[in-house]
Design a protein around this motif. Sequence first.
Motif, short mmCIF file in Angstrom:
data_model
loop_
_atom_site.label_atom_id
_atom_site.label_comp_id
_atom_site.label_asym_id
_atom_site.label_seq_id
_atom_site.Cartn_x
_atom_site.Cartn_y
_atom_site.Cartn_z
N VAL A 246 0.86 -1.18 0.00
CA VAL A 246 0.00 0.00 0.00
C VAL A 246 0.90 1.24 0.00
CG1 VAL A 246 -1.91 1.20 1.12
CG2 VAL A 246 -1.70 -1.29 1.35
N GLU A 247 0.71 2.09 -1.00
CA GLU A 247 1.47 3.35 -1.07
C GLU A 247 0.64 4.44 -0.41
OE1 GLU A 247 2.34 4.34 -5.16
OE2 GLU A 247 3.18 2.37 -5.59
N PHE A 248 1.28 5.24 0.44
CA PHE A 248 0.58 6.30 1.17
C PHE A 248 1.20 7.67 0.91
CE2 PHE A 248 0.13 2.52 3.82
CZ PHE A 248 -1.19 2.57 4.24
N VAL A 258 -4.29 6.90 1.45
CA VAL A 258 -3.80 5.81 0.59
C VAL A 258 -3.67 6.38 -0.81
CG1 VAL A 258 -4.40 3.62 -0.51
CG2 VAL A 258 -4.75 3.92 1.94
N ASN A 259 -2.50 6.25 -1.42
CA ASN A 259 -2.33 6.64 -2.83
C ASN A 259 -2.82 5.51 -3.71
OD1 ASN A 259 -1.47 7.45 -5.38
ND2 ASN A 259 0.64 6.81 -5.01
N GLU A 260 -2.18 4.37 -3.62
CA GLU A 260 -2.65 3.23 -4.41
C GLU A 260 -2.20 1.92 -3.78
OE1 GLU A 260 -1.15 3.11 -8.41
OE2 GLU A 260 0.91 3.48 -7.82
N ILE A 261 -2.80 0.85 -4.26
CA ILE A 261 -2.44 -0.49 -3.78
C ILE A 261 -1.74 -1.19 -4.94
CG2 ILE A 261 -3.34 -2.69 -2.92
CD1 ILE A 261 -5.93 -1.21 -2.17
MG MG Z 1 2.63 4.41 -7.43
#
Ligand code: MG
Length: 348
Positions: A246-248, A258-261
């Motif tokens: 998980v990108e935050f 949360v930016n993206e998974i």
């Molecule tokens: Mg990314």
Amino acid sequence: MSQINLGIIGGGQLGSMLSMAAKKLNIKTIIYSDDNEAPAQNFCDQFIFGEYFNKNRIMEFINKVDVITYEFENIPYETLNEMNKLKPVLPKPSVNRLIQHRLAEKDFINKLNIRTTRYISIEKKSDINTLEDFLPGILKTTTMGYDGKGQYPIKTINDLNSLNIDFSKGYILEKLVKLKKEISVIITRFGNKSFEIYEPIENTHEEQILKHSKIPAEIDKKIQDQSKEWAISLAEELKYIGTLCVEFFIDRNENLYVNEIAPRVHNSGHLTINAFNISQFENHIRAVCSLKKIPLKKISNAKMINLIGDQILPYRENFKLNNNEFFFDYLKKEIKEKRKMGHITTLI
Ligand code: MG
Ligand code: ADP
């Protein structure tokens, strides 16, 4: 137990590192890729080159493997779904379908009351006229994006008019977050409430491409706990099997988003190879092959630098490494600008 043959779709550096981890566990890897020059063929046991719709080549692949996983998310859902009828595909194809679509992914995250950036679906150019609230923002293709590809910064409506955007694809417009930091959390889920989770990793991007990662992340306890809690909820909700990242974003007011998974092993987790007893790659393989879960132990703090484009060159020429430095060359045939060519991890 008898020999396990693991099929991996995708032949980039993540496929290479998965293959190396598999070797350590005495598991054979068979890679399927639509790139004839895929670098992972240097590391796997068998390599099959074929398009993702080539039924014959895919059958050849399926017949050779016991279980199938993937190292990148942009694989047609139909392909994964058909494979899954014959051999188990993990993480399951529906997870991949959800996450490879930025809009579906963000709707899913918000339904769990987990914060994302503000976003809106854009289907045609005229949609954008009423969007002042989302500016400055970033226009992103809903599918097939990676390393900042398919992304356009939009400051004013005029910027959009000057861009030549192909509106036959779907887009979302995301409000720009005033970033203080970016972190990622990697978790490997083995089954119901059974997982191993790595500490948050602090990431720095240059031109939307990951450049540096390090542990420990310099973040307060609240953000650390919240990011891990959210990663666990997402993995549980997806009934995910394998490694997920998980990108935050953290904004200047210490809000976490949360930016993206990423439904796969992740670039920010390369340092887990040297900094933990079990890497994200080995954990992924353990989970998808139903091997034992081993408690994670941290060996050292670490930082990782991506070598992009010709930054790899000096390291290829007999570079003297200290014994706390680990260099990895992805052996890609051609050096290209903005292409990830290798990385170097330093234990600190
Ligand atoms: Mg990314
Ligand atoms: P990719 O799928 O290419 O990794 P991301 O959506 O993760 O795309 O975007 C790549 C990078 O671009 C992020 O890690 C971040 O540095 C920057 N970025 C993307 N969206 C935003 C946003 N809404 N606000 C601020 N920075 C962003």
